[in-house]
Design a protein around this motif. Structure first.
Motif, PDB file in Angstrom:
ATOM      1  N   LEU A  52       0.818  -1.204   0.000  1.00 43.39           N
ATOM      2  CA  LEU A  52       0.000   0.000   0.000  1.00 43.39           C
ATOM      3  C   LEU A  52       0.853   1.255   0.000  1.00 43.39           C
ATOM      4  O   LEU A  52       0.570   2.231  -0.699  1.00 43.39           O
ATOM      5  N   ASP A  53       1.938   1.224   0.799  1.00 42.49           N
ATOM      6  CA  ASP A  53       2.825   2.386   0.864  1.00 42.49           C
ATOM      7  C   ASP A  53       3.479   2.656  -0.488  1.00 42.49           C
ATOM      8  O   ASP A  53       3.539   3.804  -0.945  1.00 42.49           O
ATOM      9  N   VAL A  54       3.992   1.591  -1.115  1.00 39.24           N
ATOM     10  CA  VAL A  54       4.654   1.751  -2.405  1.00 39.24           C
ATOM     11  C   VAL A  54       3.661   2.248  -3.444  1.00 39.24           C
ATOM     12  O   VAL A  54       3.932   3.169  -4.214  1.00 39.24           O
ATOM     13  N   THR A 233      17.426  -3.157 -20.476  1.00 43.02           N
ATOM     14  CA  THR A 233      16.010  -3.234 -20.135  1.00 43.02           C
ATOM     15  C   THR A 233      15.865  -3.806 -18.730  1.00 43.02           C
ATOM     16  O   THR A 233      16.684  -4.612 -18.282  1.00 43.02           O
ATOM     17  N   PHE A 234      14.811  -3.385 -18.051  1.00 44.63           N
ATOM     18  CA  PHE A 234      14.548  -3.798 -16.675  1.00 44.63           C
ATOM     19  C   PHE A 234      13.081  -4.199 -16.548  1.00 44.63           C
ATOM     20  O   PHE A 234      12.191  -3.378 -16.766  1.00 44.63           O
ATOM     21  N   ASP A 255       9.230 -11.315 -10.578  1.00 37.21           N
ATOM     22  CA  ASP A 255       8.457 -10.245 -11.211  1.00 37.21           C
ATOM     23  C   ASP A 255       7.635 -10.839 -12.353  1.00 37.21           C
ATOM     24  O   ASP A 255       8.185 -11.374 -13.318  1.00 37.21           O
ATOM     25  N   ALA A 256       6.321 -10.713 -12.260  1.00 35.48           N
ATOM     26  CA  ALA A 256       5.440 -11.328 -13.256  1.00 35.48           C
ATOM     27  C   ALA A 256       5.504 -10.650 -14.620  1.00 35.48           C
ATOM     28  O   ALA A 256       5.195 -11.274 -15.631  1.00 35.48           O
ATOM     29  N   MET A 297       9.432  -2.899  -9.020  1.00 38.12           N
ATOM     30  CA  MET A 297       9.838  -1.499  -8.939  1.00 38.12           C
ATOM     31  C   MET A 297      11.227  -1.276  -9.534  1.00 38.12           C
ATOM     32  O   MET A 297      12.141  -2.075  -9.325  1.00 38.12           O
ATOM     33  N   LEU A 298      11.374  -0.197 -10.265  1.00 36.75           N
ATOM     34  CA  LEU A 298      12.672   0.114 -10.871  1.00 36.75           C
ATOM     35  C   LEU A 298      13.655   0.643  -9.845  1.00 36.75           C
ATOM     36  O   LEU A 298      14.756   0.106  -9.694  1.00 36.75           O
TER      37      LEU A 298
END
Length: 317
Positions: A52-54, A233-234, A255-256, A297-298
């Motif tokens: 939620l915070d992110v 790429t990330f 990471d989906a 998240m990057l």
């Protein structure tokens, strides 16, 4: 195609909320197992709160335009070049005239990186990511803005990008910029994150076609010219990249996005459909928890695994 695949387990669950210490020394083997299971359940609230915070910090405003509500302001910047303090510039602005985002500890870096953002990211969100890239890489960062029109519209655009259909201003700007820089004899460094990786792949294919069709270059000469492109790429959503550029692809197996819509994980039954680009280095690692948002998240995840480009090209992560 050759690739260097690396896998390592760096499972890093979110820090749990403080809990009273448990005297485990007196517990038997079964008791310790029960205690570990109980701890995992107690961690769930903190993982949910972290998510939620992110989400709140990065995308809360975007929730209000889930179906495109109030997205017009960001659409105004679609395909624009982004510089320091979120300033935007027309797509045909020479790169050397744009004040970029620089590392906090180095106001005059020698290298410049072009960065394309993912979905659900307004200009201010891209600016935060650009600062993270600058601090991590030591380079000046210029953005090519992939505007958001809400979740549903952004996802629909991802589909058309995968099919190479329709128009996308960010694709056009990146392709025009790369083509102009290559024709001027300059090297270019590019980063694409999430949908930004898909945009990058599409723009590179466009550049390849221009060099082959408009300039009449052979495949070999086209690849030689495009080898002046350094592409990272990330968590990217693309499954195919044209030959020529020097590639490093970062894929978090927790990471989906890249594992389901991109180049895939270490075990991928559809791998034969995918192409990372000739000579690409594909770095697969596992890092994260049960929060799919934080795993993608990057700035807080992928940048912590990024190493200097030349080092990455030798497989030293």
């Amino acid at each position: 195609m050759t690739s260097i695949d690396r896998s390592r387990s760096t499972f890093s669950p979110a820090a749990p909320a403080a809990r009273p210490p448990v005297e485990k020394a007196a517990l038997g083997p079964l008791g310790k197992v029960v205690e570990a299971v109980k701890d995992s359940f107690l961690d769930i609230p903190s993982n949910i709160q972290m998510g939620l915070d992110v989400f709140q910090s990065a995308h809360l405003k975007e929730l209000e335009r889930l179906f495109g509500k109030d997205s017009k302001p960001d659409r105004m910047f679609d395909g624009q070049l982004v510089g320091t303090q979120g300033q935007t510039f027309p797509p045909d602005t020479p790169l050397n005239r744009i004040p970029g985002v620089t590392p906090r500890d180095n106001p005059e870096p020698k290298e410049t990186i072009l960065y394309v953002n993912g979905i659900m990211t307004p200009v201010e969100g891209q600016l935060r990511e650009m600062q993270s890239i600058a601090d991590t890489s030591g380079a000046k960062v210029l953005g090519i803005h992939n505007a958001t029109q809400g979740l549903t519209a952004d996802l629909a655009q991802c589909v058309t990008d995968k099919l190479d259909k329709g128009t996308n201003p960010a694709v056009d700007t990146l392709a025009d910029t790369l083509y102009a820089e290559l024709k001027a004899g300059r090297d270019v460094s590019v980063m694409g994150y999430s949908q930004g990786g898909l945009i990058t792949a599409r723009a590179l294919s466009d550049v390849q076609n221009r060099l082959r069709v408009e300039d009449g270059l052979s495949q070999a000469d086209t690849e030689k010219l495009m080898s002046h492109l350094k592409v990272e790429t990330f968590g990217a959503a693309s499954t195919r990249y044209p030959d020529g550029p020097q590639y490093v692809h970062y894929i978090n197996e927790a990471d989906a996005v890249p594992t389901l819509t991109g180049l895939g994980g270490s075990v991928d039954p559809l791998a034969f459909f995918k192409d990372a680009g000739k000579g690409a280095v594909v770095y697969r690692f596992t890092d994260g928890n049960f929060n799919p948002i934080s795993n993608h998240m990057l700035d807080t995840l992928y940048m912590s695994h990024r190493v200097p480009f030349e080092q990455a090209r030798t497989g030293r992560f």
